[in-house]
Design a protein around this motif. Structure first.
Motif, PDB file in Angstrom:
ATOM      1  N   HIS A  83       0.824  -1.336  -0.104  1.00  0.00           N
ATOM      2  CA  HIS A  83      -0.014  -0.070   0.074  1.00  0.00           C
ATOM      3  C   HIS A  83       0.703   1.308  -0.056  1.00  0.00           C
ATOM      4  N   ARG A 114      -5.903  -0.055   2.934  1.00  0.00           N
ATOM      5  CA  ARG A 114      -5.411  -1.330   2.399  1.00  0.00           C
ATOM      6  C   ARG A 114      -6.170  -1.667   1.043  1.00  0.00           C
ATOM      7  N   HIS A 116      -5.884  -0.135  -2.082  1.00  0.00           N
ATOM      8  CA  HIS A 116      -5.112   0.258  -2.847  1.00  0.00           C
ATOM      9  C   HIS A 116      -3.770  -0.380  -2.958  1.00  0.00           C
ATOM     10  N   SER A 117      -3.347  -0.995  -3.908  1.00  0.00           N
ATOM     11  CA  SER A 117      -1.970  -1.890  -4.262  1.00  0.00           C
ATOM     12  C   SER A 117      -1.382  -1.521  -5.509  1.00  0.00           C
TER      13      SER A 117
END
Ligand code: CA2
Length: 152
Positions: A83, A114, A116-117
């Motif tokens: 993240h 959490r 967004h990756s």
């Protein structure tokens, strides 16, 4: 050139604590269990696993760079770096190996930060929220990408 018969397994910061705390989120399996599950899945397809876990971003980057030499793909749970880390993302896209992103917990049902990756769109396989068995699934889904087969 022949395709190397090896997968790099990368586990990021704090995953060495698996099995010691927060079993409600991450279960009771340990990092050693994760490495065995991944190796067993890979060996069923004639591949071996090199496992690295580190709490230091640079160690992970170096392992990813080294994979260029002798690995056919990467299975990675970047932990919290998922993240936050453009650096890790750049390393993964820089080595041009197929990447499978794994998360033990369902990050989409947890805190918004959490969701967004940075790794998501450099990975071709995503296994989210399937516990530690998700590592075996990631290997199975990565195999046809590595071998160029239509399905696996
Ligand atoms: O669900 C996953 O696999 C995560 O990648 C785990 C990371 C978390 O930051 C991601 O959002 C989702 C955290 C790894 C820390 O693992 C621990 C295990 C046991 C006890 C404490 C931490």
């Amino acid at each position: 050139m022949t395709v190397p018969r090896r997968i790099l397994l990368v586990n990021g910061p704090n995953l060495n604590l698996l099995g010691t705390r927060e079993p409600g989120i991450y279960g009771s399996a340990t990092l050693a269990d994760v490495e065995r599950i991944t190796s067993d899945a890979a060996s069923a397809h004639g591949l071996e696993v090199r496992a690295v876990q580190s709490n230091h971003e640079g160690v992970l980057i170096d392992a990813i760079h080294a994979a260029r030499e002798d690995c056919a793909g990467i299975v990675i749970n970047p932990g919290g770096l998922t993240h936050t880390s453009v650096v890790l993302r750049d390393a993964l896209s820089g080595v041009s190996l197929p990447v499978a992103e794994v998360h033990i917990s369902n990050v989409y049902e947890r805190e918004e930060f959490r969701h967004h990756s940075y790794v998501h769109d450099v990975a071709v396989v995503h296994v989210i929220g399937e516990g530690v068995d998700g590592y075996a699934k990631a290997v199975r889904l990565l195999i046809p990408v590595i071998t160029g087969a239509a399905d696996g």
